[in-house]
Scaffold this motif. Sequence first.
Motif, PDB file in Angstrom:
ATOM      1  N   SER A  67    -111.386 120.845  36.077  1.00  0.00           N
ATOM      2  CA  SER A  67    -110.575 121.935  36.621  1.00  0.00           C
ATOM      3  C   SER A  67    -110.149 122.898  35.514  1.00  0.00           C
ATOM      4  CB  SER A  67    -109.335 121.375  37.324  1.00  0.00           C
ATOM      5  OG  SER A  67    -108.510 120.681  36.409  1.00  0.00           O
ATOM      6  N   GLU A  68    -109.853 124.124  35.932  1.00  0.00           N
ATOM      7  CA  GLU A  68    -109.359 125.198  35.052  1.00  0.00           C
ATOM      8  C   GLU A  68    -110.184 125.301  33.761  1.00  0.00           C
ATOM      9  OE1 GLU A  68    -105.094 125.246  34.671  1.00  0.00           O
ATOM     10  OE2 GLU A  68    -104.787 124.960  36.821  1.00  0.00           O
TER      11      GLU A  68
ATOM     12  N   SER B  64    -107.418 119.973  46.223  1.00  0.00           N
ATOM     13  CA  SER B  64    -108.420 120.060  45.158  1.00  0.00           C
ATOM     14  C   SER B  64    -107.861 120.796  43.951  1.00  0.00           C
ATOM     15  CB  SER B  64    -109.667 120.795  45.664  1.00  0.00           C
ATOM     16  OG  SER B  64    -110.588 120.988  44.606  1.00  0.00           O
TER      17      SER B  64
ATOM     18  N   TYR C  21    -108.242 123.254  40.643  1.00  0.00           N
ATOM     19  CA  TYR C  21    -108.888 124.570  40.583  1.00  0.00           C
ATOM     20  C   TYR C  21    -110.184 124.446  39.777  1.00  0.00           C
ATOM     21  CZ  TYR C  21    -109.267 129.651  40.595  1.00  0.00           C
ATOM     22  OH  TYR C  21    -109.691 130.947  40.807  1.00  0.00           O
ATOM     23  N   ARG C  22    -111.261 124.127  40.494  1.00  0.00           N
ATOM     24  CA  ARG C  22    -112.548 123.848  39.859  1.00  0.00           C
ATOM     25  C   ARG C  22    -113.395 125.117  39.811  1.00  0.00           C
ATOM     26  NH1 ARG C  22    -113.804 118.050  42.919  1.00  0.00           N
ATOM     27  NH2 ARG C  22    -111.665 117.229  42.699  1.00  0.00           N
ATOM     28  N   GLU C  23    -113.332 125.781  38.686  1.00  0.00           N
ATOM     29  CA  GLU C  23    -113.951 127.098  38.554  1.00  0.00           C
ATOM     30  C   GLU C  23    -115.466 127.039  38.676  1.00  0.00           C
ATOM     31  OE1 GLU C  23    -112.509 129.048  35.052  1.00  0.00           O
ATOM     32  OE2 GLU C  23    -110.423 128.949  35.695  1.00  0.00           O
TER      33      GLU C  23
ATOM     34  N   LEU D 116    -116.429 127.297  42.217  1.00  0.00           N
ATOM     35  CA  LEU D 116    -116.248 128.652  42.728  1.00  0.00           C
ATOM     36  C   LEU D 116    -117.362 129.578  42.262  1.00  0.00           C
ATOM     37  CD1 LEU D 116    -112.394 128.963  42.125  1.00  0.00           C
ATOM     38  CD2 LEU D 116    -113.560 128.555  44.312  1.00  0.00           C
TER      39      LEU D 116
ATOM     40  N   ALA E 256    -112.389 122.176  48.510  1.00  0.00           N
ATOM     41  CA  ALA E 256    -111.018 122.475  48.938  1.00  0.00           C
ATOM     42  C   ALA E 256    -110.863 122.313  50.442  1.00  0.00           C
ATOM     43  CB  ALA E 256    -110.641 123.890  48.511  1.00  0.00           C
TER      44      ALA E 256
ATOM     45  N   GLU F 154    -108.532 117.417  38.493  1.00  0.00           N
ATOM     46  CA  GLU F 154    -107.356 117.816  39.253  1.00  0.00           C
ATOM     47  C   GLU F 154    -106.388 118.633  38.386  1.00  0.00           C
ATOM     48  OE1 GLU F 154    -106.821 117.256  42.820  1.00  0.00           O
ATOM     49  OE2 GLU F 154    -108.945 117.238  42.350  1.00  0.00           O
TER      50      GLU F 154
END
Length: 410
Positions: A45-46, A178, A180-182, A185, A212, A269
């Motif tokens: 994530s991130e 979920s 923030y799984r870039e 995206l 998500a 996460e």
Amino acid sequence: MTYYYNGFPQSDRNEKLDMVNVEELEERVKDVMPEGAYYYIASGSENEWTWRNNTAAFNHYQIVPRALTDMDNPSTETEFMGMKLKTPIMISPIACHGIAHKDAEIATQQGAAAAGALFSSSTYANKSVEEIAAAAPEAPRFFQLYLSKDWEFNRMVFDAIKKAGYKGIFLTVDALISGYREANLRTNFTYPVPLDFFTRYLGGKGEGQSVAQMYASSAQKIGPADVRRIKEESGLPVFVKGVMCAEDAYLAMGAGADGIYVTNHGGREVDTAPATIDVLPEIAAAVDHRVPIIFDSGVRRGSHIFKALAMGADLVGIGRPYLYGLALGGAKGVESVIDELNEELIINMQLTGCKTIEDVKHAKISNIRYTADNLPSNTDPTRREAYPKTAENQIKVEADADATSGASKH
């Protein structure tokens, strides 16, 4: 060969893998896996700080070698919740194995069974719990539960897993939504293959949904009362999965949890959450052997497994590496990944005088905070530059040397 499900390519390989370490599979798997599926697995994530540091933080702790131990032939066999296992390595639950192989969780279970490892399957599995159980009827397995808001769905799951012979439940409490799984995206990832429990209960929901969206169907509110209710309605042991501090370990045990599962969801996460190995000692002290502890996140080496066991874990889960093995070699690929890690673990056991896994749990670990890195070895293909060839540095093979090894027959 490649199998296609509605245009999505799935590996159908079933072959042992040749590797020097499991980390190299992460690059090799790109040859057989679409980009979106690859980054669904190989990302966090991130900014992915926790994802990277889960592995790097193992360098905060050092295995102290032992001499004059008068010991050889270590054994990785262990017992867990009454189950006899050939290894303390566990297959951690991950959704949608169908992104790696057409046989999905069936092949993963077969590979785990061949290696003598505990297998766990996800609520978001592609294959049914009945198919998974039939693939290796005598093998031990647990079920990872994403608790649904809909208790009729939960009861359907409980009934199915009990009939299929699952031995317990891992209740996931660290992924209520979920992260923030870039990478997901950027690649517009959605689950490309149907998820069995959603198909049988909701008529196909799951395929084509984002991570998500899937998490949104799960309960966002879970407390101690839910642990008690799941134990009562399922009649199975319940481990609380996602514990990262002593306070939550106390809460889980107070609610009647049969075990603690230390994990940060592989860094998928909360980014900048601490590495799991850094919080394990605090949690192990709080638990104080009252219930078993499972550990995962960032495990890539036999030395990582050794350290986690020595610092309080009873079983050590692996995640991404076995999915790479699944894509590259099917059931035999999964077995190859476990075998490689076992081989490294055995070396560490021999060099520390640990005959058994119980001995490993009492091994000496130091905690000297070096300015540590997590770089691969200097011979790793990602770092090694082409070695110069000169007239003076080449080995001349004798005419009667062995053709395979280059060694002289004399």
